[in-house]
Write a protein that holds these residues in place. Structure first.
Motif, PDB file in Angstrom:
ATOM      1  N   UNK A  87       0.837  -1.205   0.000  1.00  0.00           N
ATOM      2  CA  UNK A  87       0.000   0.000   0.000  1.00  0.00           C
ATOM      3  C   UNK A  87       0.866   1.248   0.000  1.00  0.00           C
ATOM      4  N   UNK A  88       1.914   1.216   0.806  1.00  0.00           N
ATOM      5  CA  UNK A  88       2.810   2.358   0.870  1.00  0.00           C
ATOM      6  C   UNK A  88       3.459   2.618  -0.495  1.00  0.00           C
ATOM      7  N   UNK A  89       3.880   1.554  -1.184  1.00  0.00           N
ATOM      8  CA  UNK A  89       4.498   1.706  -2.510  1.00  0.00           C
ATOM      9  C   UNK A  89       3.492   2.149  -3.558  1.00  0.00           C
ATOM     10  N   UNK A  90       2.356   1.475  -3.573  1.00  0.00           N
ATOM     11  CA  UNK A  90       1.408   1.706  -4.657  1.00  0.00           C
ATOM     12  C   UNK A  90       0.754   3.082  -4.565  1.00  0.00           C
ATOM     13  N   UNK A  91       0.405   3.471  -3.333  1.00  0.00           N
ATOM     14  CA  UNK A  91      -0.259   4.771  -3.176  1.00  0.00           C
ATOM     15  C   UNK A  91       0.742   5.893  -2.863  1.00  0.00           C
ATOM     16  N   UNK A  92       2.015   5.562  -2.865  1.00  0.00           N
ATOM     17  CA  UNK A  92       3.064   6.550  -2.625  1.00  0.00           C
ATOM     18  C   UNK A  92       2.775   7.319  -1.347  1.00  0.00           C
ATOM     19  N   UNK A  93       2.583   6.553  -0.307  1.00  0.00           N
ATOM     20  CA  UNK A  93       2.182   7.137   0.970  1.00  0.00           C
ATOM     21  C   UNK A  93       3.138   6.660   2.064  1.00  0.00           C
ATOM     22  N   UNK A  94       3.493   7.543   3.000  1.00  0.00           N
ATOM     23  CA  UNK A  94       4.458   7.162   4.042  1.00  0.00           C
ATOM     24  C   UNK A  94       4.041   5.888   4.790  1.00  0.00           C
ATOM     25  N   UNK A  95       4.993   4.993   4.961  1.00  0.00           N
ATOM     26  CA  UNK A  95       4.668   3.688   5.517  1.00  0.00           C
ATOM     27  C   UNK A  95       4.139   3.791   6.957  1.00  0.00           C
ATOM     28  N   UNK A  96       4.658   4.757   7.714  1.00  0.00           N
ATOM     29  CA  UNK A  96       4.190   4.903   9.100  1.00  0.00           C
ATOM     30  C   UNK A  96       2.716   5.274   9.139  1.00  0.00           C
ATOM     31  N   UNK A  97       2.292   6.086   8.171  1.00  0.00           N
ATOM     32  CA  UNK A  97       0.877   6.454   8.116  1.00  0.00           C
ATOM     33  C   UNK A  97       0.028   5.289   7.640  1.00  0.00           C
ATOM     34  N   UNK A  98       0.591   4.430   6.819  1.00  0.00           N
ATOM     35  CA  UNK A  98      -0.157   3.255   6.379  1.00  0.00           C
ATOM     36  C   UNK A  98      -0.371   2.313   7.569  1.00  0.00           C
ATOM     37  N   UNK A  99       0.690   2.118   8.358  1.00  0.00           N
ATOM     38  CA  UNK A  99       0.551   1.282   9.556  1.00  0.00           C
ATOM     39  C   UNK A  99      -0.558   1.857  10.442  1.00  0.00           C
ATOM     40  N   UNK A 100      -0.535   3.174  10.622  1.00  0.00           N
ATOM     41  CA  UNK A 100      -1.537   3.815  11.475  1.00  0.00           C
ATOM     42  C   UNK A 100      -2.945   3.572  10.941  1.00  0.00           C
ATOM     43  N   UNK A 101      -3.094   3.633   9.611  1.00  0.00           N
ATOM     44  CA  UNK A 101      -4.423   3.430   9.029  1.00  0.00           C
ATOM     45  C   UNK A 101      -4.862   1.981   9.177  1.00  0.00           C
ATOM     46  N   UNK A 102      -3.891   1.078   9.219  1.00  0.00           N
ATOM     47  CA  UNK A 102      -4.223  -0.345   9.257  1.00  0.00           C
ATOM     48  C   UNK A 102      -4.577  -0.826  10.667  1.00  0.00           C
ATOM     49  N   UNK A 103      -4.172  -0.074  11.681  1.00  0.00           N
ATOM     50  CA  UNK A 103      -4.406  -0.523  13.060  1.00  0.00           C
ATOM     51  C   UNK A 103      -5.643   0.129  13.661  1.00  0.00           C
ATOM     52  N   UNK A 104      -6.350  -0.580  14.537  1.00  0.00           N
ATOM     53  CA  UNK A 104      -7.435   0.058  15.282  1.00  0.00           C
ATOM     54  C   UNK A 104      -6.872   1.181  16.151  1.00  0.00           C
ATOM     55  N   UNK A 332     -15.830   2.580  -1.129  1.00  0.00           N
ATOM     56  CA  UNK A 332     -14.664   1.707  -0.972  1.00  0.00           C
ATOM     57  C   UNK A 332     -13.364   2.458  -1.192  1.00  0.00           C
ATOM     58  N   UNK A 333     -13.483   3.648  -1.779  1.00  0.00           N
ATOM     59  CA  UNK A 333     -12.268   4.443  -1.964  1.00  0.00           C
ATOM     60  C   UNK A 333     -12.193   5.502  -0.887  1.00  0.00           C
ATOM     61  N   UNK A 334     -11.097   5.503  -0.141  1.00  0.00           N
ATOM     62  CA  UNK A 334     -10.908   6.546   0.872  1.00  0.00           C
ATOM     63  C   UNK A 334     -10.543   7.835   0.162  1.00  0.00           C
ATOM     64  N   UNK A 335     -11.206   8.931   0.551  1.00  0.00           N
ATOM     65  CA  UNK A 335     -11.032  10.176  -0.199  1.00  0.00           C
ATOM     66  C   UNK A 335     -10.143  11.195   0.487  1.00  0.00           C
ATOM     67  N   UNK A 336      -9.503  10.809   1.583  1.00  0.00           N
ATOM     68  CA  UNK A 336      -8.576  11.756   2.216  1.00  0.00           C
ATOM     69  C   UNK A 336      -7.462  10.963   2.865  1.00  0.00           C
ATOM     70  N   UNK A 337      -6.373  11.633   3.185  1.00  0.00           N
ATOM     71  CA  UNK A 337      -5.245  10.941   3.800  1.00  0.00           C
ATOM     72  C   UNK A 337      -4.719   9.862   2.876  1.00  0.00           C
ATOM     73  N   UNK A 338      -4.716   8.646   3.354  1.00  0.00           N
ATOM     74  CA  UNK A 338      -4.289   7.503   2.548  1.00  0.00           C
ATOM     75  C   UNK A 338      -5.438   7.128   1.614  1.00  0.00           C
ATOM     76  N   UNK A 339      -5.292   7.489   0.345  1.00  0.00           N
ATOM     77  CA  UNK A 339      -6.428   7.359  -0.588  1.00  0.00           C
ATOM     78  C   UNK A 339      -6.434   6.001  -1.271  1.00  0.00           C
ATOM     79  N   UNK A 340      -6.748   4.965  -0.494  1.00  0.00           N
ATOM     80  CA  UNK A 340      -6.694   3.621  -1.057  1.00  0.00           C
ATOM     81  C   UNK A 340      -8.074   3.174  -1.516  1.00  0.00           C
ATOM     82  N   UNK A 341      -8.079   2.161  -2.387  1.00  0.00           N
ATOM     83  CA  UNK A 341      -9.325   1.531  -2.787  1.00  0.00           C
ATOM     84  C   UNK A 341      -9.380   0.157  -2.128  1.00  0.00           C
ATOM     85  N   UNK A 342     -10.349  -0.040  -1.244  1.00  0.00           N
ATOM     86  CA  UNK A 342     -10.462  -1.322  -0.545  1.00  0.00           C
ATOM     87  C   UNK A 342     -10.818  -2.430  -1.527  1.00  0.00           C
TER      88      UNK A 342
END
Ligand code: ADP
Ligand code: ZN
Length: 735
Positions: A87-104, A332-342
């Protein structure tokens, strides 16, 4: 590996890198997937160990050690970390923020996997307190004590108390001093996957469903299946049977649903039919309930996990199947911050886990349809409604010939009358909440606008307010024009006005309005949907919220009050979106024995879109749109990334993107088209000027290569401090 490895740690900061730390001075060296507390700047931060290294670019003297290891066990598996890195590579998003988005939330904050929960309960003394006397002296204390007495010996979660009585802690202090209540801590309840004593059998599958099911059963390995079934064709029945297989094999299933799709109706259907308790993950849960569900998925205690987009990150002990219901849904697409498609990540994750993934929709996106055409995904069609139900008939009402008053034309009114008289339920669809979208001066024509956005203010009659639907600003509804002092009047209609006008025309009908204004209170949405399903409401008035997946057995007429905005949208996806919205809402009509009818009011009945939709259905629209996209080089035939910037000064927002444009020009990348920078469609929003730069390429690898280079250019650009910027890969809102 050396005895003193360097730890690679992802920290929740907006920088595209991991940070190097030494292991804590004492104890075991933490491994990948464990959280650590690390010194960062002047503070301590929670970090995730992502791996070890034998050397660091940081001079040894400057390397700091972790303060503490936060997890006894590995919290995230190799596979979970793989997804985060992807996710960090594909969405060009900082990995620490991806971890944060992935955790409760609680884990993000460094809380333990099994946190104790703060509770509060009445004491024995409290149980015998003189409530009326207390109420006179300290009404807030009395209120709290009463709530705790209602909660009984187990007391109340502090979190829940805050929800019930936001300011309760001050009152609690007084009550503790008097010895009437006490605080204590307990461990959170474990998730119990108890089997219902009896499972309710479903209908026997029809032939199309059976053949769909046998295709889906053909493999337990990776494969993407599109279950392309018209509304009411029994897709959910097919999922249920496939999930049942997976559960019987001792594996877990993850069902992703749109934000509004996670209804009590669906949950009880799953529970009754499968005999397991689904673990739910959605934004309406308390932090501890969310963590409990996450934990249950990770430990394998929960067999069926049902959630909205962020649940795609949930660890699974024994993954067996992923389903994305209503894959076309934009939520299914997040529209802010980490803009991933679930939806897209579901496919990526299934491939990595080597399990099947099912995408279901009556109106599949063109992206998914194109993958079916080229053979990457397998398309399974359910062409007709299940059971006895027939497809609804669709008819246009020409509003130039039969003008609408307060939103309703005569032909539509007659039709409503007829369906109500026959005991049918009616749904009026209008994707605009509030009373009226515009407040205009009858004399000078001045229109009330937002001070911080380039937008009109919406009239909200019940609250007597003008509200901006873009920044949330509100002010009292004026009686006179701010410019010339003459009287003002609301122009056009929103759901609130439509409700009024329907009530006037049909005084005896029970009308229920369902939109984000009417369902703000907790539980209001569930209640409204329950009333709709049970047939207590005669007429439903609502926005897009009402069109998604619901099954209202008695509903026979759908009225589309105004669809014309969608006909002339500027986004290349406009016609796809409009067709999806109409087909989905039309799909609510006639789902059981009585035939359904759909009336669409339009001032452009000759527009070719309508003929295509009515004669050929969604398929026809999709085929035409795909050919157009191929000719015009839009997705799915090219790949897009949108760079956005926003700043208090317009020039800053543009200048920042010009840096990107110049950088890209200097590289002269093959196949890359750069469009902009241009103003965003609403150039000013919430006081910020917004600009955008569109990157388009027929070659995904090329596009990602330049994005990978651009990110550090942005991060190091001094101009970046003046703007808010983001990279949106595969954007779904362009204009
Ligand atoms: P979808 O998910 O495609 O919208 P559902 O699975 O919710 O459709 O089914 C729509 C309705 O049809 C439900 O009331 C469901 O119980 C019913 N249904 C589904 N399959 C059958 C079947 N084979 N026979 C009879 N009724 C069915
Ligand atoms: Zn505004």
């Amino acid at each position: 590996m050396s005895k003193h490895p360097i730890l690679k740690v992802a920290v929740n900061v907006p920088l595209s890198r991991e940070f190097d730390y030494l292991a804590p001075a004492h104890g075991a060296v933490p491994t990948a997937g464990q959280r650590v507390s690390v010194p960062f700047g002047r503070r301590q931060q929670v970090g995730m160990v992502t791996g070890h290294a034998s050397a660091s670019d940081v001079p040894a003297a400057k390397l700091k050690a972790c303060v503490e290891v936060l997890d006894r066990d590995v919290l995230l598996s190799e596979a979970d970390l793989w997804l985060i890195r992807f996710v960090s590579d594909y969405y060009h998003h900082p990995i620490g923020e991806v971890v944060a988005a992935a955790l409760p939330g609680l884990l993000r904050l460094g809380k333990p996997l099994h946190p104790s929960i703060e509770k509060v309960a009445a004491t024995e003394l409290g149980a015998s307190a003189d409530l009326p006397a207390l109420e006179k002296r300290a009404p807030k204390q009395a209120l709290l004590l009463e709530a705790l007495l209602d909660a009984g010996d187990d007391g109340l979660d502090a979190e829940l108390a805050t929800e019930m009585l936001p300011q309760w802690r001050r009152a609690a202090k007084g009550l503790v001093e008097k010895g009437l209540i006490r605080f204590f801590e307990t461990l959170g309840d474990e998730f119990v996957d108890e089997l219902a004593s009896s499972r309710v059998p479903g209908p026997e599958l029809n032939q199309d469903q059976q053949s769909a099911l046998s295709t889906l059963r053909s493999s337990d390995h990776y494969g993407v299946y599109l279950l392309d079934g018209v509304t009411g064709s029994g897709k959910t029945e097919v999922y249920l049977q496939r999930v049942d297989d997976v559960l019987r094999a001792g594996k877990q299933a993850l069902l992703l649903v749109p934000e509004i799709g996670l209804t009590p109706q669906l949950v009880s259907r799953l529970r009754d039919r499968l005999g397991v308790e689904p673990a739910l993950l959605h934004s309406g849960l308390s932090d501890s309930a969310r963590l409990a569900a996450w934990r249950a998925a990770r430990s394998g205690a929960a067999k069926l996990l049902v959630g909205t987009r962020s649940s795609i990150f949930t660890p699974l002990k024994q993954p067996g199947l992923i389903i994305v219901d209503e894959e076309h849904d934009p939520s299914f697409k997040q529209q802010e911050g980490l803009r991933y498609s679930a939806r897209d990540l579901a496919i990526v994750r299934a491939r990595q886990l080597d399990i099947p993934v099912i995408l279901g929709s009556a109106t599949p996106t063109l992206e998914v349809l194109q993958h079916c055409r080229n053979g990457a995904y397998q398309r399974i069609v359910l062409p007709a409604r299940a059971g006895g139900a027939r497809a609804p008939s669709i008819r246009l009402v020409d509003t130039l010939r039969a003008p609408a008053t307060d939103g309703i034309s005569e032909p539509l009114a007659e039709s409503i009358q007829g369906h109500l008289a026959d005991g049918g339920q009616v749904l009026m669809f209008l994707n605009r909440r509030g009373f009226a979208p515009t407040l205009i001066c009858s004399s000078c024509g001045h229109i009330a606008g937002c001070e911080r956005c380039d937008s009109r203010l919406t009239v909200h009659a019940a609250r007597q307010q003008l509200r901006c639907h873009h920044c949330g600003a509100s002010r009292p509804l004026p009686e006179n024009c701010g410019e010339c002092g003459e009287t003002v009047r609301p122009l056009g209609e929103g759901t609130e006005r439509l409700e009024d006008s329907l009530q006037k025309r049909f005084p005896r009908a029970v009308i229920s309005r369902i939109d984000s204004d009417s369902t703000q209170k907790k539980g209001a949405m569930a209640e409204a949907l329950e009333n709709a399903a049970s047939g207590q409401a005669d007429i439903l008035v609502g926005t897009q919220m009402l069109s998604k997946g619901h099954h209202f057995p008695n509903l026979t007429l759908v009225g589309v009050v105004n669809a014309d905005q969608g006909l002339f949208g500027t986004d290349f996806r406009s016609s796809e979106r409009l067709a999806q919205a109409i087909i989905q809402v039309a799909g609510r009509a006639g789902r059981e024995n009585r035939p359904g009818e759909v009336l669409i009011q339009t001032a452009y009945p000759a527009n070719p879109f309508w003929e295509a939709l009515i004669k050929g259905g969604y398929r026809q629209i999709a085929e035409t749109a795909l050919s157009e996209r191929e000719l015009t080089h839009w997705p799915p035939f090219t790949r897009l990334a949108l760079l956005r910037s926003a700043a208090p000064r317009k020039a800053d927002a543009h200048r920042f993107l010009l840096v990107a444009r110049q950088y890209l020009a200097s590289k002269s990348v093959d196949t890359l088209r750069v469009l902009g920078p241009v103003d965003a469609p609403m150039a000013r929003k919430a006081g910020l000027y917004r600009a955008q730069l569109l990157l388009q390429s027929s070659d995904r690898a090329n596009l990602h290569r330049v994005l990978r280079e651009l990110r550090p250019v942005f991060e190091n650009d001094p101009a970046a401090r003046k703007v808010r910027w983001s990279i949106d890969v595969d954007p779904i809102e362009l204009f």
